[in-house]
Design a protein around this motif. Structure first.
Motif, mmCIF file in Angstrom:
data_model
loop_
_atom_site.group_PDB
_atom_site.id
_atom_site.type_symbol
_atom_site.label_atom_id
_atom_site.label_comp_id
_atom_site.label_asym_id
_atom_site.label_seq_id
_atom_site.Cartn_x
_atom_site.Cartn_y
_atom_site.Cartn_z
ATOM 1 N N GLU A 1 87.455 44.959 55.570
ATOM 2 C CA GLU A 1 88.449 45.871 55.020
ATOM 3 C C GLU A 1 87.849 47.272 54.892
ATOM 4 O OE1 GLU A 1 91.523 45.060 54.462
ATOM 5 O OE2 GLU A 1 91.291 42.901 54.837
ATOM 6 N N PRO A 2 88.681 48.318 54.959
ATOM 7 C CA PRO A 2 88.175 49.671 54.723
ATOM 8 C C PRO A 2 87.593 49.780 53.323
ATOM 9 C CG PRO A 2 90.397 49.729 55.646
ATOM 10 C CD PRO A 2 90.127 48.299 55.266
ATOM 11 N N GLY A 3 86.604 50.628 53.163
ATOM 12 C CA GLY A 3 85.987 50.807 51.852
ATOM 13 C C GLY A 3 84.857 51.807 51.931
ATOM 14 N N ARG A 4 83.923 51.687 50.977
ATOM 15 C CA ARG A 4 82.790 52.598 50.926
ATOM 16 C C ARG A 4 81.494 51.814 50.842
ATOM 17 N NH1 ARG A 4 84.479 57.680 50.468
ATOM 18 N NH2 ARG A 4 86.582 58.058 49.664
ATOM 19 N N CYS A 5 80.424 52.427 51.335
ATOM 20 C CA CYS A 5 79.120 51.785 51.318
ATOM 21 C C CYS A 5 78.573 51.756 49.898
ATOM 22 C CB CYS A 5 78.163 52.547 52.237
ATOM 23 S SG CYS A 5 76.469 51.898 52.225
ATOM 24 N N SER B 1 83.676 60.462 48.082
ATOM 25 C CA SER B 1 83.886 61.366 49.198
ATOM 26 C C SER B 1 83.547 60.604 50.471
ATOM 27 C CB SER B 1 82.992 62.604 49.029
ATOM 28 O OG SER B 1 83.138 63.505 50.086
ATOM 29 N N ASP B 2 84.198 60.945 51.568
ATOM 30 C CA ASP B 2 83.972 60.180 52.794
ATOM 31 C C ASP B 2 82.564 60.341 53.333
ATOM 32 O OD1 ASP B 2 86.538 59.305 52.633
ATOM 33 O OD2 ASP B 2 87.346 60.629 54.170
ATOM 34 N N HIS B 3 81.907 61.452 53.019
ATOM 35 C CA HIS B 3 80.524 61.644 53.452
ATOM 36 C C HIS B 3 79.768 62.442 52.396
ATOM 37 C CE1 HIS B 3 77.454 63.052 56.735
ATOM 38 N NE2 HIS B 3 76.929 62.273 55.814
ATOM 39 N N PRO B 4 79.321 61.793 51.314
ATOM 40 C CA PRO B 4 78.565 62.503 50.283
ATOM 41 C C PRO B 4 77.263 63.055 50.860
ATOM 42 C CG PRO B 4 79.251 60.322 49.520
ATOM 43 C CD PRO B 4 79.482 60.365 50.991
ATOM 44 N N MET B 5 76.951 64.305 50.539
ATOM 45 C CA MET B 5 75.714 64.919 51.013
ATOM 46 C C MET B 5 75.385 66.143 50.168
ATOM 47 S SD MET B 5 77.012 66.753 54.547
ATOM 48 C CE MET B 5 75.486 67.655 54.783
ATOM 49 N N GLY C 1 77.647 55.436 49.370
ATOM 50 C CA GLY C 1 78.974 55.933 49.036
ATOM 51 C C GLY C 1 79.781 56.418 50.219
ATOM 52 N N MET C 2 79.216 56.373 51.427
ATOM 53 C CA MET C 2 79.923 56.908 52.582
ATOM 54 C C MET C 2 81.056 55.979 53.007
ATOM 55 S SD MET C 2 78.284 58.349 56.099
ATOM 56 C CE MET C 2 79.345 59.083 57.350
#
Length: 249
Positions: free
Chosen positions: A60-64, A162-166, A68-69
């Motif tokens: 399923e869609p989600g986050r790491c 956030s889709d790509h925390p950095m 958190g990505m």
């Protein structure tokens, strides 16, 4: 001979109330990423994996849970386990005697191994932006207005949701200067006036903005790609009309 500067000591004592005060502005740093490998509905089973940690997969869609990505769609998982090369990763992702996998905790996160994802990502699919959590507005519609002589507490939140925390540097143009008051609630020991601060992944940074120059100014992330995508807005600083009237009279 050791000397003291009474005016600086008095200035430092005033900072205590700013540390305890609620922020006047809350600015979130976020990324929204379109999935370059997204499959249309009904196209069949899809496996989702983290571009930074390909061993993290989901149906399923989600986050790491590690970074958190956003998990991105990959090829269907083969029987018996995931394909570590599905996202363009191979043996180089793992630690070895001479290096490390991905960036260290305090390192620069954008030195990543997401080769295939980086190739697929374009300015049309990657959206970097500021969100004004105080008013709910999105850059460039953020409309901050200040007056010369004001001091404003601004909270910078580098959101993990956030889709790509950095990491993101944050820069305020010539309207004035600021002090970093605290990071994640811990008082900053090195109190020095500056115009740029690095907000690390997931970090909350409080700054005290000392406004001294009237005009139309810009706030932005100095990473050119992020600024062009949307991490930029203008704000207005007007003169103190009371001070001007007193001077003229």
């Amino acid at each position: 001979m050791l000397r003291r500067a009474p005016e600086l000591a008095a200035e430092r004592r005033q900072l205590e109330r700013w540390l305890a005060a609620a922020p006047d502005k809350v600015l979130a740093l976020v990324a929204q990423m379109d999935d370059p490998a997204a499959m249309p509905d009904g196209a069949g089973p899809v496996t989702y994996a983290c571009p930074m940690h390909p061993e993290v997969t989901s149906q399923e869609p989600g986050r790491c849970p590690k970074c958190g990505m956003k998990l991105l769609a990959t090829a269907t998982m083969p029987e018996g386990g995931h394909d570590p090369a599905a996202m363009g990763h191979g043996a180089h992702d793992h630690d070895d005697a001479g290096g490390h996998a991905h960036a260290a905790a305090d390192g620069i996160e954008w030195e990543d191994d997401m080769v295939e994802v980086n190739r697929l990502t374009t300015t049309a699919t990657m959206h970097w932006k500021f969100l004004d959590r105080t008013t709910g507005t999105d850059s460039p519609a953020i409309d901050w207005r200040f007056t010369v002589g004001e001091r404003v507490k601004i909270r910078l939140v580098n959101e993990m949701d956030s889709d790509h925390p950095m990491h993101h540097p944050f820069h305020l143009h010539g309207a004035g200067r600021f002090l970093v008051l605290s990071r994640d609630g811990v008082t900053e020991p090195n109190l020095v006036w500056k115009d740029t601060v690095l907000v690390r992944t997931g970090q909350v940074v409080d700054i005290l903005f000392d406004i001294s120059n009237p005009g139309l100014w810009m706030a932005h992330c100095p990473i050119a790609e992020h600024m062009q995508s949307g991490m930029m807005f203008s704000f207005n600083v007007t003169r103190d009309q009371r001070a001007t009237s007193t001077k003229e009279s």
